[in-house]
Design a protein around this motif. Structure first.
Motif, mmCIF file in Angstrom:
data_model
loop_
_atom_site.group_PDB
_atom_site.id
_atom_site.type_symbol
_atom_site.label_atom_id
_atom_site.label_comp_id
_atom_site.label_asym_id
_atom_site.label_seq_id
_atom_site.Cartn_x
_atom_site.Cartn_y
_atom_site.Cartn_z
ATOM 1 N N ALA A 416 -7.628 -4.306 -14.281
ATOM 2 C CA ALA A 416 -7.940 -4.150 -12.860
ATOM 3 C C ALA A 416 -6.782 -4.628 -11.993
ATOM 4 O O ALA A 416 -6.471 -4.017 -10.954
ATOM 5 C CB ALA A 416 -9.210 -4.927 -12.520
ATOM 6 N N VAL A 417 -6.130 -5.716 -12.392
ATOM 7 C CA VAL A 417 -4.966 -6.200 -11.642
ATOM 8 C C VAL A 417 -3.833 -5.180 -11.698
ATOM 9 O O VAL A 417 -3.228 -4.838 -10.672
ATOM 10 C CB VAL A 417 -4.495 -7.558 -12.198
ATOM 11 C CG1 VAL A 417 -3.202 -7.999 -11.524
ATOM 12 C CG2 VAL A 417 -5.580 -8.615 -12.001
ATOM 13 N N ARG A 419 -3.991 -1.939 -12.374
ATOM 14 C CA ARG A 419 -4.368 -0.708 -11.667
ATOM 15 C C ARG A 419 -4.337 -0.907 -10.159
ATOM 16 O O ARG A 419 -3.897 -0.023 -9.413
ATOM 17 C CB ARG A 419 -5.764 -0.277 -12.118
ATOM 18 C CG ARG A 419 -6.228 1.052 -11.520
ATOM 19 C CD ARG A 419 -7.521 1.519 -12.159
ATOM 20 N NE ARG A 419 -8.561 0.501 -12.051
ATOM 21 C CZ ARG A 419 -9.102 -0.128 -13.082
ATOM 22 N NH1 ARG A 419 -8.681 0.148 -14.307
ATOM 23 N NH2 ARG A 419 -10.048 -1.027 -12.901
ATOM 24 N N GLY A 420 -4.784 -2.072 -9.674
ATOM 25 C CA GLY A 420 -4.793 -2.321 -8.235
ATOM 26 C C GLY A 420 -3.389 -2.363 -7.651
ATOM 27 O O GLY A 420 -3.144 -1.810 -6.567
ATOM 28 N N HIS A 423 -2.021 1.270 -7.687
ATOM 29 C CA HIS A 423 -2.660 2.119 -6.686
ATOM 30 C C HIS A 423 -2.159 1.798 -5.285
ATOM 31 O O HIS A 423 -2.059 2.694 -4.446
ATOM 32 C CB HIS A 423 -4.183 1.953 -6.755
ATOM 33 C CG HIS A 423 -4.795 2.707 -7.887
ATOM 34 N ND1 HIS A 423 -6.114 2.584 -8.243
ATOM 35 C CD2 HIS A 423 -4.261 3.602 -8.760
ATOM 36 C CE1 HIS A 423 -6.370 3.370 -9.275
ATOM 37 N NE2 HIS A 423 -5.258 3.987 -9.608
ATOM 38 N N TYR A 424 -1.845 0.530 -5.026
ATOM 39 C CA TYR A 424 -1.357 0.205 -3.685
ATOM 40 C C TYR A 424 0.084 0.669 -3.495
ATOM 41 O O TYR A 424 0.453 1.140 -2.415
ATOM 42 C CB TYR A 424 -1.449 -1.297 -3.415
ATOM 43 C CG TYR A 424 -1.113 -1.637 -1.991
ATOM 44 C CD1 TYR A 424 -2.023 -1.388 -0.971
ATOM 45 C CD2 TYR A 424 0.135 -2.157 -1.651
ATOM 46 C CE1 TYR A 424 -1.701 -1.660 0.350
ATOM 47 C CE2 TYR A 424 0.460 -2.441 -0.335
ATOM 48 C CZ TYR A 424 -0.465 -2.188 0.663
ATOM 49 O OH TYR A 424 -0.146 -2.450 1.971
ATOM 50 N N ARG A 505 -3.379 7.141 -2.024
ATOM 51 C CA ARG A 505 -4.775 7.175 -2.454
ATOM 52 C C ARG A 505 -5.664 7.908 -1.466
ATOM 53 O O ARG A 505 -6.883 7.856 -1.547
ATOM 54 C CB ARG A 505 -5.289 5.741 -2.629
ATOM 55 C CG ARG A 505 -4.564 4.958 -3.698
ATOM 56 C CD ARG A 505 -4.931 5.438 -5.069
ATOM 57 N NE ARG A 505 -6.336 5.229 -5.361
ATOM 58 C CZ ARG A 505 -6.976 5.739 -6.412
ATOM 59 N NH1 ARG A 505 -6.326 6.515 -7.256
ATOM 60 N NH2 ARG A 505 -8.241 5.481 -6.607
#
Length: 557
Positions: A416-417, A419-420, A423-424, A505
């Motif tokens: 999750a870290v 991917r986050g 994505h940003y 995104r």
């Protein structure tokens, strides 16, 4: 009573047409707004966080809604002082955060819905913070798409914006647009409700209730005055000319190259064409050409200016004067910078922004279309920040606070870290470089392996041998949890192609109705439980239960 959508559509229409809004307070008596607000915020992480009282979403009943409405009808609703705490910022400082009680959160959400429907059509298209279907990527995309040819960046940051908003100025702005004395009194009481810190009461002489649901909207209403000043005053004053004039030196080379081609002198023609690529085709110092562009996200804003530096400094001075005199705020001197777009990088929303220079890069039409284009970059400091968070000195460490979790959960959290962050920064042109996202992945993968190794008291090499796998053609880690008579649970780390996404995104927020509402009806499960007055775990107490339609009617009257 009117349906909530009908009321909100009327507010949107009046906002779009620039008409004042009247008699808003009476809509606070409509229970349907509270049910809609409850369905939106009941599952938020902060719903179970208490304020200065123990009240949370737990134990919510219809009776509480009717009590709020009854107090509002008598104009006796009293806002509870928020519980103030401090949360760390990225720079190491602390940011004060207010935690309202549950009833205040619910009423704030209703107010937010009513006011946002009216103000959203009035807000500037260059404002992107805390607005539906807008966000960081929409602001950055606007810069990349429309700011070609920028020479100077003017970075703006308002010092302590949320804490220093002047109540008198804010209420005068809202009073200009909304003609409702009862609503204005309710908002004034909200702003002056105060806060509790270390069990000591403090007055709120300025600022909006940080942590409150309505706080971002109030800040946008306040800073919309800045948007109007830039768009109505500064941009017309510093924007002129249709296009830059042709550079005389470039035009001379064009003429000579055309003559050489006409004579058939290929060698001279090629040499002149190469010389043309080394100088700009337009006059960068054209006195009849100016462009000023503007984007704001919350209290951070960025201006792009094509013109001389002296005029960029004048723009910064005029901005500071307007913010100080009209908004009673202060521009942060260390963050309000003027940066040359071609020689340095401006910082905005965690990205580095510059203007590309590529004299020899030609498109399929033979034009230097990449020259002067805005480039969004992922800063190296992001890698340093991740390394500092997962390391001590130069050694990457495990995370001991995760040792009690299962392997499946640990891998999911690291993924999750990763991917986050990707994505940003997927808008960045350098996101796929080895010194950017690949370096972040290496740090996280090492820390993940050391965390699993510490949990199982084995070597890191053994963890990699046990869980290493190819994920979408890339090396990564996989943890599989077998379950009897069910499909196995699979958690993976990696498998993300770090390619740039020019559109980011997207700009559309997730529609919360789709998440809260069940597929078979128009109300979420939590709202259905509330209407049935039946908790999933327990029944409401006799004092809170509404046992008949007559009881509900009495509370509404």
């Amino acid at each position: 009573m009117r349906a909530t959508n009908t009321i909100l559509n009327i507010h949107r229409d009046r906002g779009f047409r620039g008409l004042p809004l009247e008699r808003v307070y009476k809509h606070l008596f409509n229970p349907a707004f509270y049910l809609q607000a409850y369905g939106k915020i009941a599952r938020n992480a902060g719903a179970m966080t208490p304020g200065t009282t123990p009240e949370t979403v737990d134990g919510m009943t219809l009776q509480k809604i009717y009590r709020i409405i009854a107090r509002l009808k008598r104009q006796r609703y009293r806002w509870t002082p928020v519980r103030r705490t401090a949360i760390p910022k990225a720079n190491g400082n602390l940011r004060p955060l207010g935690l309202p009680t549950w009833s205040d959160k619910l009423l704030q959400e209703v107010l937010r819905m009513l006011l946002e429907a009216y103000y959203e059509p009035r807000f500037s298209r260059h404002s992107h913070g805390f607005r539906p279907r807008r966000g960081c990527h929409s602001a950055l995309s606007e810069i990349q798409r429309t700011w070609k040819g920028t020479v100077w960046f003017i970075e703006g940051d308002i010092q302590g914006c949320f804490d220093n908003i002047d109540h008198t100025v804010l209420l005068s702005i809202i009073r200009r647009d909304i003609h409702d004395h009862r609503l204005m009194r309710l908002l004034a009481d909200l702003l002056k409700a105060g806060y509790m810190q270390d069990w000591q009461y403090h007055d709120t002489l300025s600022g909006t209730p940080q942590g409150g649901i309505i706080s971002p909207l109030l800040a946008n209403i306040y800073l919309h005055e800045l948007d109007r000043y830039v768009e109505d005053t500064l941009r017309p004053a510093y924007t002129r000319g249709g296009a830059r004039r042709i550079n005389p030196a470039y035009q001379a080379l064009v003429t000579r190259a055309a003559a050489a081609r006409k004579k058939g002198d290929v060698e001279v023609h090629v040499r002149l064409r190469q010389a043309m690529r080394q100088i700009p085709s337009k006059d960068r110092f054209d006195p009849d050409y100016r462009r000023l562009r503007y984007v704001r996200y919350a209290d951070d804003f960025l201006l792009g200016f094509a013109g001389p530096k002296c005029e960029a400094e004048a723009i910064r001075t005029r901005l500071g004067e307007f913010v100080a005199h009209q908004l009673k705020l202060t521009l942060s001197p260390e963050k309000t910078l003027i940066t040359h777009a071609g020689d340095a990088k401006a910082t905005f929303l965690g990205y580095e922004i510059t203007v590309s220079k590529a004299h020899n890069a030609l498109d399929r039409h033979g034009k230097r279309s990449t020259n002067g284009v805005i480039a969004l970059l992922m800063p190296q400091k992001v890698v340093r920040m991740i390394r500092a968070h997962y390391s001590r000195g130069r050694t990457i460490l495990h995370r001991p606070e995760l040792l009690a979790d299962t392997d499946y959960t640990i891998v999911q959290r690291y993924q999750a870290v990763l991917r986050g962050i990707y994505h940003y920064y997927c808008l960045a042109t350098n996101v796929g470089q080895r010194r950017r996202m690949h370096a972040v992945k290496h740090i996280l993968a090492t820390s993940l392996a050391k965390t699993l190794a510490s949990k199982h008291q084995c070597s890191v090499t053994k963890i990699f041998r046990r869980h290493q796998a190819q994920i979408h053609g890339q090396p990564g880690l996989r943890v599989v949890v077998n379950r009897p008579d069910k499909n196995p649970l699979v958690a993976v780390f990696g498998g993300i192609p770090f390619t740039r996404k020019p559109r980011g995104r997207g700009t559309a927020d997730v529609a919360w109705q789709a998440g809260w509402y069940a597929a078979g009806g128009d109300r979420s499960e939590v709202v259905q439980h509330l209407l049935a007055e039946q908790c999933a775990l327990c029944r409401p107490s006799e004092n809170d239960a509404v046992t008949s339609g007559n009881g509900i009617l009495k509370l509404l009257l």
